[in-house]
Design a protein around this motif. Sequence first.
Motif, PDB file in Angstrom:
ATOM      1  N   PHE A   1       9.617   5.447   1.742  1.00  0.00           N
ATOM      2  CA  PHE A   1       8.840   5.663   2.957  1.00  0.00           C
ATOM      3  C   PHE A   1       7.588   6.469   2.653  1.00  0.00           C
ATOM      4  O   PHE A   1       7.664   7.555   2.084  1.00  0.00           O
TER       5      PHE A   1
ATOM      6  N   THR B   1       5.461   8.009   4.845  1.00  0.00           N
ATOM      7  CA  THR B   1       5.300   8.434   6.230  1.00  0.00           C
ATOM      8  C   THR B   1       5.134   9.945   6.296  1.00  0.00           C
ATOM      9  O   THR B   1       5.487  10.650   5.353  1.00  0.00           O
TER      10      THR B   1
ATOM     11  N   SER C   1       7.503   1.289   2.878  1.00  0.00           N
ATOM     12  CA  SER C   1       7.321   1.207   4.321  1.00  0.00           C
ATOM     13  C   SER C   1       6.516   2.401   4.819  1.00  0.00           C
ATOM     14  O   SER C   1       6.692   3.516   4.338  1.00  0.00           O
TER      15      SER C   1
END
Length: 117
Positions: free
Chosen positions: A23, A25, A83
């Motif tokens: 991730f 993020t 992601s």
Amino acid sequence: MLIDICNHILDDLNDLKISIYKFKTTHKLITSDAPVIITNPFSTSSAGFANIGIFIMFPISPDTLVTIFDAKIYDKGSSFIESSNEQDVINLNKYQVISAEERIISINREELEETLK
């Protein structure tokens, strides 16, 4: 007898696939004293390895998640996935809170406070 049991378990595990999510993020994954999350939307009463539809998730770092899943049901996809979906991390953190027995662990306090809102 134990070898027969192990052979039976291996048969159940042979059709499972592994994917690793990285991730990218601002939210970070949290973990708990029970970090392995086993779900199965096709069998709500049980989630054993032999049940069709098994999906297992567990964070191995603040930005990396390992998934083990039934490839007969779910898209095989890539074995390594990057992601940037913030909502996925938020939802995974909620699963950690639900599955925790006593402790929730995070790299920072703000992440815990946001997850517990």
